[in-house]
Design a protein around this motif. Structure first.
Motif, PDB file in Angstrom:
ATOM      1  N   VAL A   1       0.834  -1.197   0.000  1.00  9.74           N
ATOM      2  CA  VAL A   1       0.000   0.000   0.000  1.00  9.74           C
ATOM      3  C   VAL A   1       0.870   1.249   0.000  1.00  9.74           C
ATOM      4  N   SER A   2       0.265   2.376  -0.347  1.00  7.44           N
ATOM      5  CA  SER A   2       0.945   3.662  -0.344  1.00  7.44           C
ATOM      6  C   SER A   2       0.141   4.662   0.479  1.00  7.44           C
ATOM      7  N   VAL A   3       0.846   5.537   1.185  1.00  5.39           N
ATOM      8  CA  VAL A   3       0.212   6.635   1.896  1.00  5.39           C
ATOM      9  C   VAL A   3       0.347   7.876   1.020  1.00  5.39           C
ATOM     10  N   ILE A   4      -0.768   8.518   0.729  1.00  6.77           N
ATOM     11  CA  ILE A   4      -0.729   9.663  -0.167  1.00  6.77           C
ATOM     12  C   ILE A   4      -1.410  10.876   0.464  1.00  6.77           C
ATOM     13  N   SER A   5      -0.989  12.045   0.027  1.00  7.44           N
ATOM     14  CA  SER A   5      -1.647  13.294   0.366  1.00  7.44           C
ATOM     15  C   SER A   5      -2.372  13.776  -0.877  1.00  7.44           C
ATOM     16  N   CYS A   6      -3.645  14.125  -0.727  1.00  8.65           N
ATOM     17  CA  CYS A   6      -4.453  14.550  -1.876  1.00  8.65           C
ATOM     18  C   CYS A   6      -4.986  15.959  -1.655  1.00  8.65           C
ATOM     19  N   ARG A   7      -4.876  16.768  -2.701  1.00  7.58           N
ATOM     20  CA  ARG A   7      -5.495  18.094  -2.705  1.00  7.58           C
ATOM     21  C   ARG A   7      -6.510  18.124  -3.830  1.00  7.58           C
ATOM     22  N   LEU A   8      -7.753  18.416  -3.487  1.00  8.77           N
ATOM     23  CA  LEU A   8      -8.842  18.342  -4.459  1.00  8.77           C
ATOM     24  C   LEU A   8      -9.204  19.721  -4.991  1.00  8.77           C
ATOM     25  N   GLU A   9      -9.286  19.824  -6.299  1.00  8.91           N
ATOM     26  CA  GLU A   9      -9.804  21.051  -6.912  1.00  8.91           C
ATOM     27  C   GLU A   9     -11.328  21.025  -6.970  1.00  8.91           C
ATOM     28  N   THR A  10     -11.893  19.831  -6.962  1.00  9.21           N
ATOM     29  CA  THR A  10     -13.348  19.660  -7.012  1.00  9.21           C
ATOM     30  C   THR A  10     -13.767  18.769  -5.848  1.00  9.21           C
ATOM     31  N   GLY A  11     -15.052  18.713  -5.580  1.00  6.62           N
ATOM     32  CA  GLY A  11     -15.539  17.930  -4.443  1.00  6.62           C
ATOM     33  C   GLY A  11     -16.600  16.938  -4.841  1.00  6.62           C
ATOM     34  N   ARG A  12     -16.282  16.063  -5.792  1.00  8.94           N
ATOM     35  CA  ARG A  12     -17.259  15.055  -6.221  1.00  8.94           C
ATOM     36  C   ARG A  12     -17.376  13.941  -5.184  1.00  8.94           C
ATOM     37  N   THR A  13     -18.546  13.312  -5.153  1.00 10.20           N
ATOM     38  CA  THR A  13     -18.770  12.218  -4.219  1.00 10.20           C
ATOM     39  C   THR A  13     -17.776  11.084  -4.468  1.00 10.20           C
ATOM     40  N   HIS A  14     -17.103  10.651  -3.395  1.00  7.70           N
ATOM     41  CA  HIS A  14     -16.143   9.548  -3.465  1.00  7.70           C
ATOM     42  C   HIS A  14     -14.997   9.837  -4.447  1.00  7.70           C
ATOM     43  N   GLN A  15     -14.639  11.116  -4.598  1.00  4.55           N
ATOM     44  CA  GLN A  15     -13.659  11.494  -5.635  1.00  4.55           C
ATOM     45  C   GLN A  15     -12.322  10.786  -5.478  1.00  4.55           C
ATOM     46  N   ILE A  16     -11.766  10.765  -4.282  1.00  2.00           N
ATOM     47  CA  ILE A  16     -10.451  10.132  -4.094  1.00  2.00           C
ATOM     48  C   ILE A  16     -10.539   8.646  -4.401  1.00  2.00           C
ATOM     49  N   ARG A  17     -11.571   7.979  -3.882  1.00  2.00           N
ATOM     50  CA  ARG A  17     -11.720   6.539  -4.128  1.00  2.00           C
ATOM     51  C   ARG A  17     -11.825   6.245  -5.626  1.00  2.00           C
ATOM     52  N   VAL A  18     -12.644   7.033  -6.319  1.00  2.00           N
ATOM     53  CA  VAL A  18     -12.864   6.788  -7.746  1.00  2.00           C
ATOM     54  C   VAL A  18     -11.588   7.055  -8.546  1.00  2.00           C
ATOM     55  N   HIS A  19     -10.914   8.164  -8.278  1.00  2.00           N
ATOM     56  CA  HIS A  19      -9.698   8.502  -9.042  1.00  2.00           C
ATOM     57  C   HIS A  19      -8.559   7.538  -8.738  1.00  2.00           C
ATOM     58  N   MET A  20      -8.425   7.124  -7.502  1.00  2.00           N
ATOM     59  CA  MET A  20      -7.344   6.176  -7.183  1.00  2.00           C
ATOM     60  C   MET A  20      -7.618   4.800  -7.787  1.00  2.00           C
ATOM     61  N   LYS A  21      -8.888   4.445  -7.885  1.00  2.00           N
ATOM     62  CA  LYS A  21      -9.233   3.153  -8.508  1.00  2.00           C
ATOM     63  C   LYS A  21      -8.879   3.168  -9.989  1.00  2.00           C
TER      64      LYS A  21
END
Length: 261
Positions: free
Chosen positions: A241-261
């Motif tokens: 696994v990897s530990v990441i820091s994310c900065r979002l320009e938008t706030g879509r539902t489940h955005q981090i989960r969807v983009h990382m998938k």
């Protein structure tokens, strides 16, 4: 309205949801009040608009306004005869982890597992139920949710800014709308990254086969979802696994989960 509209109307076992429609792949943009006029018998436009104002109409799980434009694959649910559970807010004595407070706002550390506001299947035990117990006369946002300026997912822990005054609500909402406020998330994801930092861009919308999930829509697909941008930096590589820091320009539902998938 396109002639190529696929829709269904069902009476749910839950008496609070009397109608459900799914807009077809050929649906042209159409105001939701006009859309419903075509499919609900004996319903005047004024009744539909009043129901929408009272929060009795949701699209993809979100309360909408009358001028919302129906798009292909939208999931539309109506409960005219009974007020939605979301509007029946009950104060509950739930402990809050307050990390900052002044006369205008409060910053709360929401634990994982807590829903931010009442919705389908979660009508109690939410952050809003706790907020209205601890604070009186919180201002409503555009969706009639007391104090709420932004939100995070049920299974996400983190800080939420809550407005205590109308002025704070207006200013904070404007900051989030203009994206002048920054949000950073720490996440653990499966796998390793070839690039230790980068940007993921991909429109996010409802999954065509599972309406409870979101997915990235490709440019050549009929419904392209809403634009979403995630900037990431790998802070630790732990092998599997990897530990990441994310900065979002938008706030879509489940955005981090969807983009990382």
């Amino acid at each position: 309205m396109s002639k190529d509209i696929e829709h269904d109307s069902i009476e749910s076992l839950d008496k609070h949801e009397h109608y459900q429609f799914t807009a077809g792949s050929g649906q042209d943009p159409l105001r939701v009040d006009k859309y419903l006029m075509n499919f609900i018998e004996n319903a005047t436009r004024s009744k539909i608009q009043q129901g929408i104002k009272e929060g009795a109409v949701t699209v993809n799980g979100e309360v909408v306004k009358s001028n919302y434009k129906v798009k292909p694959h939208d999931d539309i649910r109506v409960s005219f005869d009974h007020p939605p559970h979301e509007s029946l807010l009950v104060a509950e004595d739930i402990p809050l982890n307050i990390v900052y407070e002044d006369d205008h706002l409060v910053v709360v550390n929401k634990p994982a597992g807590m829903v931010v506001h009442p919705g389908h299947g979660n009508y109690s035990g939410t952050l809003i139920n706790a907020l209205i117990h601890h604070f009186e006369n919180l201002p409503n946002n555009s969706s009639n949710r007391p104090g709420l300026v932004h939100r995070i997912d049920k299974d996400t822990s983190g800080l939420l800014v809550v407005a205590k005054t109308e002025e704070a609500m207006a200013y904070l909402s404007a900051q989030f709308a203009a994206k002048t406020s920054e949000r950073e998330y720490i996440a653990i994801v499966w796998g390793n990254f070839q690039e230790k930092s980068g940007t993921v861009e991909g429109n996010i919308g409802r999954h065509p086969k599972n309406r409870l999930q979101n997915t990235v829509w490709l440019d050549d697909e009929a419904y392209k979802g809403k634009p979403a941008v995630t900037h990431y930096t790998v802070t630790e590589d732990l092998g599997y696994v990897s530990v990441i820091s994310c900065r979002l320009e938008t706030g879509r539902t489940h955005q981090i989960r969807v983009h990382m998938k």
